[in-house]
Write a protein that holds these residues in place. Structure first.
Motif, PDB file in Angstrom:
ATOM      1  N   PRO A  17      26.677  96.951 -29.589  1.00 25.31           N
ATOM      2  CA  PRO A  17      25.530  97.030 -30.503  1.00 25.31           C
ATOM      3  C   PRO A  17      25.073  95.647 -30.964  1.00 25.31           C
ATOM      4  O   PRO A  17      25.902  94.749 -31.192  1.00 25.31           O
ATOM      5  CB  PRO A  17      26.072  97.860 -31.678  1.00 25.31           C
ATOM      6  N   VAL A  18      23.752  95.486 -31.091  1.00 21.74           N
ATOM      7  CA  VAL A  18      23.175  94.169 -31.366  1.00 21.74           C
ATOM      8  C   VAL A  18      23.769  93.547 -32.630  1.00 21.74           C
ATOM      9  O   VAL A  18      24.091  92.354 -32.661  1.00 21.74           O
ATOM     10  CB  VAL A  18      21.639  94.272 -31.492  1.00 21.74           C
ATOM     11  N   ALA A  19      23.894  94.336 -33.690  1.00 22.37           N
ATOM     12  CA  ALA A  19      24.412  93.792 -34.944  1.00 22.37           C
ATOM     13  C   ALA A  19      25.815  93.225 -34.768  1.00 22.37           C
ATOM     14  O   ALA A  19      26.141  92.146 -35.286  1.00 22.37           O
ATOM     15  CB  ALA A  19      24.415  94.877 -36.027  1.00 22.37           C
ATOM     16  N   ILE A  20      26.673  93.936 -34.037  1.00 19.54           N
ATOM     17  CA  ILE A  20      28.039  93.462 -33.783  1.00 19.54           C
ATOM     18  C   ILE A  20      28.015  92.230 -32.885  1.00 19.54           C
ATOM     19  O   ILE A  20      28.780  91.274 -33.091  1.00 19.54           O
ATOM     20  CB  ILE A  20      28.877  94.579 -33.139  1.00 19.54           C
ATOM     21  N   ALA A  21      27.116  92.248 -31.888  1.00 17.08           N
ATOM     22  CA  ALA A  21      27.015  91.101 -30.972  1.00 17.08           C
ATOM     23  C   ALA A  21      26.584  89.839 -31.708  1.00 17.08           C
ATOM     24  O   ALA A  21      26.954  88.720 -31.311  1.00 17.08           O
ATOM     25  CB  ALA A  21      26.030  91.420 -29.850  1.00 17.08           C
ATOM     26  N   LEU A  22      25.814  89.972 -32.758  1.00 14.09           N
ATOM     27  CA  LEU A  22      25.417  88.826 -33.574  1.00 14.09           C
ATOM     28  C   LEU A  22      26.519  88.418 -34.545  1.00 14.09           C
ATOM     29  O   LEU A  22      26.737  87.224 -34.799  1.00 14.09           O
ATOM     30  CB  LEU A  22      24.153  89.167 -34.365  1.00 14.09           C
ATOM     31  N   LEU A  23      27.209  89.411 -35.075  1.00 15.80           N
ATOM     32  CA  LEU A  23      28.177  89.147 -36.142  1.00 15.80           C
ATOM     33  C   LEU A  23      29.466  88.520 -35.629  1.00 15.80           C
ATOM     34  O   LEU A  23      29.996  87.574 -36.240  1.00 15.80           O
ATOM     35  CB  LEU A  23      28.478  90.457 -36.874  1.00 15.80           C
ATOM     36  N   VAL A  24      29.982  89.009 -34.505  1.00 14.53           N
ATOM     37  CA  VAL A  24      31.289  88.553 -34.028  1.00 14.53           C
ATOM     38  C   VAL A  24      31.311  87.053 -33.709  1.00 14.53           C
ATOM     39  O   VAL A  24      32.187  86.316 -34.203  1.00 14.53           O
ATOM     40  CB  VAL A  24      31.736  89.392 -32.810  1.00 14.53           C
ATOM     41  N   PRO A  25      30.392  86.527 -32.881  1.00 17.72           N
ATOM     42  CA  PRO A  25      30.431  85.076 -32.629  1.00 17.72           C
ATOM     43  C   PRO A  25      30.246  84.238 -33.898  1.00 17.72           C
ATOM     44  O   PRO A  25      30.852  83.164 -34.038  1.00 17.72           O
ATOM     45  CB  PRO A  25      29.253  84.849 -31.665  1.00 17.72           C
ATOM     46  N   SER A  26      29.428  84.749 -34.828  1.00 20.22           N
ATOM     47  CA  SER A  26      29.197  84.018 -36.076  1.00 20.22           C
ATOM     48  C   SER A  26      30.473  83.935 -36.904  1.00 20.22           C
ATOM     49  O   SER A  26      30.808  82.873 -37.464  1.00 20.22           O
ATOM     50  CB  SER A  26      28.090  84.701 -36.886  1.00 20.22           C
ATOM     51  N   LEU A  27      31.209  85.045 -36.999  1.00 16.16           N
ATOM     52  CA  LEU A  27      32.453  85.045 -37.775  1.00 16.16           C
ATOM     53  C   LEU A  27      33.519  84.179 -37.112  1.00 16.16           C
ATOM     54  O   LEU A  27      34.292  83.484 -37.801  1.00 16.16           O
ATOM     55  CB  LEU A  27      32.960  86.481 -37.938  1.00 16.16           C
ATOM     56  N   VAL A  28      33.569  84.204 -35.789  1.00  9.85           N
ATOM     57  CA  VAL A  28      34.514  83.332 -35.079  1.00  9.85           C
ATOM     58  C   VAL A  28      34.196  81.869 -35.369  1.00  9.85           C
ATOM     59  O   VAL A  28      35.093  81.049 -35.620  1.00  9.85           O
ATOM     60  CB  VAL A  28      34.473  83.605 -33.557  1.00  9.85           C
ATOM     61  N   TYR A  29      32.907  81.529 -35.362  1.00 12.42           N
ATOM     62  CA  TYR A  29      32.488  80.157 -35.683  1.00 12.42           C
ATOM     63  C   TYR A  29      32.950  79.760 -37.080  1.00 12.42           C
ATOM     64  O   TYR A  29      33.474  78.659 -37.294  1.00 12.42           O
ATOM     65  CB  TYR A  29      30.968  80.068 -35.577  1.00 12.42           C
ATOM     66  N   VAL A  30      32.744  80.668 -38.046  1.00 12.35           N
ATOM     67  CA  VAL A  30      33.110  80.368 -39.445  1.00 12.35           C
ATOM     68  C   VAL A  30      34.613  80.174 -39.577  1.00 12.35           C
ATOM     69  O   VAL A  30      35.084  79.271 -40.289  1.00 12.35           O
ATOM     70  CB  VAL A  30      32.620  81.494 -40.373  1.00 12.35           C
ATOM     71  N   VAL A  31      35.392  80.995 -38.888  1.00  9.68           N
ATOM     72  CA  VAL A  31      36.850  80.897 -38.974  1.00  9.68           C
ATOM     73  C   VAL A  31      37.356  79.604 -38.327  1.00  9.68           C
ATOM     74  O   VAL A  31      38.266  78.938 -38.842  1.00  9.68           O
ATOM     75  CB  VAL A  31      37.503  82.126 -38.311  1.00  9.68           C
ATOM     76  N   VAL A  32      36.760  79.229 -37.200  1.00  7.10           N
ATOM     77  CA  VAL A  32      37.230  78.059 -36.452  1.00  7.10           C
ATOM     78  C   VAL A  32      36.780  76.753 -37.091  1.00  7.10           C
ATOM     79  O   VAL A  32      37.535  75.769 -37.136  1.00  7.10           O
ATOM     80  CB  VAL A  32      36.737  78.138 -34.985  1.00  7.10           C
TER      81      VAL A  32
END
Length: 426
Positions: A19-34
């Motif tokens: 789903p588009v919302a998840i596809a946008l959210l997951v890379p963004s959260l990984v970026y924030v964590v890293v």
């Protein structure tokens, strides 16, 4: 490197049908964590700020407005009035189809709602009167694109919030292109049906025509309230959405078209649609923040300037890009992903923001008729029980008309900027 990984991850997830919302959210959260300089607190703040906006409140209200218009019997009133006026003309139901969509568009704001409502009513009526099925579904699908261009256009609201533009200005921007689309579709309908002299409705008595037109006036009241209130400055587009909902609710009750069970289903459908749209908006807000942090707009501008310095070439490239994106992404998601990157580049090229918005919105709406996503195609196939290949064949002649309108919008910016400027919105 980080930016390339973000974009690559997004594309990979979309290809995997996440789903588009998840596809946008997951890379963004990984970026924030890293990233050690970012934090989950900032991520939460950016996500919430995406939907914590007064203009965005109009989205669920206008979705409810369109759903109420669908169940209130308004479509039938508009269809009867348009048939009474132009049904006697050769191929008149083609013009009726376009005219009814234009009237309904002032209440729906979304192509999907228009296609669903018009498909249920007009396609069976046209086929019953001898019109080819392919023509009937084709013109119904093409005319559904009028809705996202004029108030209360939901794509315009999403674009305005994303690009920081006035919702009222974007509402006014789409009116002239919508009228151009109406004329072009009518001309296409005439060309396709010009030899079918048998396709004429019986002439109705003057009194019956008058009653049909009179019966449609309350249905058009929502358009008067929304547009009149915004133009006069009495209320904002967000307030207009709420007032329009109350008006249509009263009208549906007056028509005895709404009971508690149907109202519940309408509200539930609105909540489901609004929830999915706002989830995408919230996820895109965080993704946009990451893009801005990684200087994506500046890098895009440098890359494009290395290729061309001519605004016309830039607009042609953007149109080609949007044709591809619109065929594989839902318009709301495409606007939220691309506009933060492309809109700043367009300004560097000296392109008026309202003109650029009109190009992006209309181009992505054409994507609603383009497989493999093509949501309007599947909606029409569902509500009319028509095979998808048949719907696509019916749409093919109208692609020429739609692309012609897009080219006129692209190369004649005055068509999109004149009205909002004249009315003081720009």
């Amino acid at each position: 490197m980080t930016l390339a990984l973000m974009v690559g991850a997004l594309i990979a997830l979309l290809l995997l049908r996440v789903p588009v919302a998840i596809a946008l959210l997951v890379p963004s959260l990984v970026y924030v964590v890293v990233d050690p300089t970012a934090s989950l607190g900032i991520a939460a703040q950016q996500t919430v700020s995406g939907v914590n906006s007064f203009p965005i409140l109009a989205v669920p209200m206008f979705i409810l407005l369109g759903n109420l218009a669908n169940v209130s019997g308004i479509t039938d009133k508009l269809f009867d009035a348009a048939t009474a006026v132009v049904g006697r003309v050769r191929g008149g139901l083609g013009y009726v189809n376009v005219g009814t969509s234009f009237g309904f568009s002032w209440m729906s704001g979304a192509a999907i709602a228009d296609a669903a409502a018009m498909g249920r009513v007009q396609v069976p009526a046209m086929v019953k009167r001898g019109y080819p099925l392919t023509f009937s579904v084709g013109i119904t699908g093409a005319s559904s694109l009028i809705a996202p261009l004029i108030p209360p256009s939901i794509p315009a609201i999403i674009y305005a919030v994303t690009a920081g533009l006035s919702v009222g200005a974007l509402f006014m921007t789409g009116i002239v292109p919508a009228l151009l689309l109406v004329l072009t579709l009518c001309a296409t309908s005439w060309w396709l049906m010009r030899k079918r002299s048998d396709l004429r409705e019986e002439s109705l008595p003057a009194a019956q025509r008058f009653r049909a037109v009179l019966g449609s006036l309350p249905a058009l009241g929502a358009a008067v309230i929304i547009l009149g209130g915004i133009l006069s400055g009495i209320f904002t587009p967000t307030e207009a959405s709420a007032i329009g909902v109350v008006y249509l609710l009263v009208l549906a009750l007056a028509y005895r078209a709404l009971d508690l069970r149907r109202l519940y289903r309408t509200l539930l459908q609105t909540v489901e649609t609004s929830g999915s749209v706002l989830f995408i908006v919230a996820s895109a807000a965080l993704f946009g923040w990451v893009l801005a942090r990684e200087r994506a707009p500046q890098l895009a501008a440098e890359m494009i300037f290395s290729f061309t310095v001519y605004p016309v070439v830039f607009l042609i490239l953007v149109n080609l890009l949007l044709f591809v994106v619109g065929a594989i992404l839902e318009p709301t998601a495409a606007i939220l992903i691309l506009v933060p990157v492309l809109a700043p580049v367009a300004e560097v090229f000296g392109i008026d923001p309202l003109h650029f918005a009109a190009i992006v919105i209309f181009n992505l709406m054409v994507g609603l008729l383009t497989p493999p996503v093509g949501l309007v195609v599947f909606v029409l196939a569902s509500v009319t029980r028509t095979p998808v290949p048949t719907v696509i064949r019916g749409l093919l002649p109208f692609y020429v008309a739609l692309v012609a309108v897009l080219m006129v919008i692209t190369f004649f910016p005055l068509l999109t900027t004149w009205l909002p400027t004249a009315l003081g919105f720009a």
